[in-house]
Every structure is written in structure tokens, then in C-alpha cells.
Design a protein around this motif. Sequence first.
Motif, short mmCIF file in Angstrom:
data_model
loop_
_atom_site.label_atom_id
_atom_site.label_comp_id
_atom_site.label_asym_id
_atom_site.label_seq_id
_atom_site.Cartn_x
_atom_site.Cartn_y
_atom_site.Cartn_z
N GLN A 243 0.90 5.35 -14.66
CA GLN A 243 2.36 5.45 -14.63
C GLN A 243 2.86 6.47 -15.64
O GLN A 243 3.76 7.27 -15.35
CB GLN A 243 2.97 4.08 -14.92
CG GLN A 243 2.80 3.07 -13.80
CD GLN A 243 3.26 1.68 -14.20
OE1 GLN A 243 3.78 1.48 -15.29
NE2 GLN A 243 3.04 0.71 -13.31
N ARG A 244 2.28 6.48 -16.82
CA ARG A 244 2.69 7.43 -17.86
C ARG A 244 2.35 8.86 -17.44
O ARG A 244 3.12 9.79 -17.69
CB ARG A 244 2.01 7.08 -19.19
CG ARG A 244 2.44 5.75 -19.79
CD ARG A 244 1.76 5.52 -21.12
NE ARG A 244 2.19 6.49 -22.11
CZ ARG A 244 1.54 6.74 -23.25
NH1 ARG A 244 0.40 6.12 -23.50
NH2 ARG A 244 2.00 7.63 -24.10
N GLN B 43 4.79 9.94 -14.82
CA GLN B 43 6.07 10.23 -15.46
C GLN B 43 6.04 11.60 -16.13
O GLN B 43 7.02 12.35 -16.10
CB GLN B 43 6.41 9.15 -16.48
CG GLN B 43 6.80 7.81 -15.87
CD GLN B 43 6.92 6.70 -16.89
OE1 GLN B 43 6.76 6.93 -18.09
NE2 GLN B 43 7.20 5.49 -16.43
N GLY C 154 6.34 14.06 -13.38
CA GLY C 154 7.63 13.96 -12.70
C GLY C 154 7.54 13.73 -11.21
O GLY C 154 8.57 13.77 -10.52
#
Length: 319
Positions: free
Chosen positions: A39-40, A43, A46
Motif C-alpha cells: 500500500q505504501r 501510494q 500514485g
Amino acid sequence: MELELRHLRVLCAIADAGSVGRAASDLGYSQPAMSTQLQRIEQYFGNPLFERNTSGVELTRYGTEVLAQARDVLARAAAIGSRPAADGASTRRPLRLAATNSPVLAGMLIRLRGRLPDLALTVSSVYPSSEIVELLEHGEVDAAIAADYPGRELRHSADVAHRGIVTEPSFVALPAGHRLRHCSEVALADLADDAWFLTPDDGAGWPGVFYAACRAAGFTPAAVHEFLGDQQQLQKMIAEGIGVSIVQATLRPIPDVLVKPLVGTPLWCRYVLAWRRESLADEVADTLFGSAAAAYRALIGQSPHFRTWASRTWSVARP
């Protein structure tokens, strides 16, 4: 966060495993920790890198582009410091590799030669995976391709690390004139009266897993020929009707030999890259793993019987 090489290794592991859970197991993480890491990373970029489905994950188009760049970065990182010495003398790094009977070895070595040209590679053929573990533990080899089986995973000390290259179904090779030649899949029980070619004890679970599958199918093999040798010679004996054999799913059959999947896929084999932690930098281990995984993908492309089985099996598994 700042993007680091370990994040790229996570992406490669998930893509190669096709599952966050399997990648977590390969890298020694918990699944929640791996999911959080992914998830990081997404992120950071993007955009989603993977699409989730019932059978695992698949790369998005953007993820495919990122993965290609990630592999390139990891390979380049592994090559840092590998240029010739200032005096022009060669500075090749030794790498001692042991390998069991694996379909990925040849393709892996070809790719390694291009990705890590500074390696002075020596290869030893070692059939029992249990012996391969001992060689790694004693520092007699640096890395290895070994095999294990579901429920009988490779065991070793903390001095050794491993990653699963692929877990593949085991198929059966039959003579072209076999009574089951027209079946798209073969039930193991229907081979109860056939003679079998089996490789010897590999110290990792074979042929115990085979005999267990036979018992579950309600029979004991009528006759067994123990054979450990050239695959071409094995196939010629199968073609002559001397026996049948469990084979690797990507085996390329010779004329007069058919390779068939087994109904219910009762047998699986995992090929594993293992290495001594103190002997290999993470980047080199990543390059070895990527080379082995790429070699296996190429084998799938040359195996119509495997692709047919995979398309039928995975299409059923998906909603």
C-alpha cells in the motif's frame, strides 16, 4: 517515504509469486506487513500496481512498466563494483551453484551470463535437496536450486535463505499408443496397472508424496523402475511402452510420447532458490531469482500442454 531497493524487491516478489501471501512467505514477512508495504509503495507511485482477484494479484499495465524498471535497477545495483580493476586485471566474483533436476537451470544460467557477466560461475549437479541444504549450511556452495513439496517445505538454519521460484503441477508422460491417449486429463487411479519410472529418494519428500497420492487413489504401483538419468533416454523408454512417469509440467515430449495433466492435480513440486546469507548480497540473490523466474516463464511459452491446463484451471478458479 523514500523509495529503496527493498521496496523494489517487494514488488518483484509479489509479481513473481502472483500473491501477496506467497510473496510474504518467500521473503519471511507476515501477510499484513507485506500488504501494508505494498500500500505504501502504491501510494508512492500514485497508481495501483496490482489488481486483486480471487486467485491472487495481477500486474496492472502501469505496474508492468514499473516492474520492468525495478528489475533493471536491481540488476544494475547488483553489478555495482563489478568493473575491471584499474590495472586492467579481471575481477570476477566466484559463485558456486548447486542444482537438483530442475527445468529452469539452463535458462537461468544464460540470463545470468548477460546480467552478471563478472560472475565466475561453477555449477554442481546434486540430486538430493537434503544434500543441497547440507552443502549450503557448511559453506561448500553459495547458492542452489532445490525442490520441495507442499507440506514438506525446505528446512534450514538462519544462515540460509530461500525463495520459491515456482510451484508447478506434476504431469504424467505416456506412450503415444497408451489406452488413455485420448483423455485430456488422466486420473491417477487409471494408471494403477501401469509400470512406473520413478527417480530415487531426494531427501525432500519424493517419492513419498507419489506413493501417498497413489494410496489416496486406492492403489499401489504394480511395478516401479528406479531411474535417474538423461531425460531423452527416459522418454525413449516411455515411447517403447516400458512404463509411464511423473514428469515436470514443462517437459517437451519427443515424438511418440504424450504429456498429460492429472485429474485433480494430486502432485505439486516447488523449485526453490536457496543461498547462504553471508555469501550473496541481496541484489545478487534478486538477480539469480529473477533469472530463474524468467527462465520458467519462457518454458511455459514452449509448453502448449501446460498452457492448455493453466487456461482451463485458472479460468475455472476465477469468478
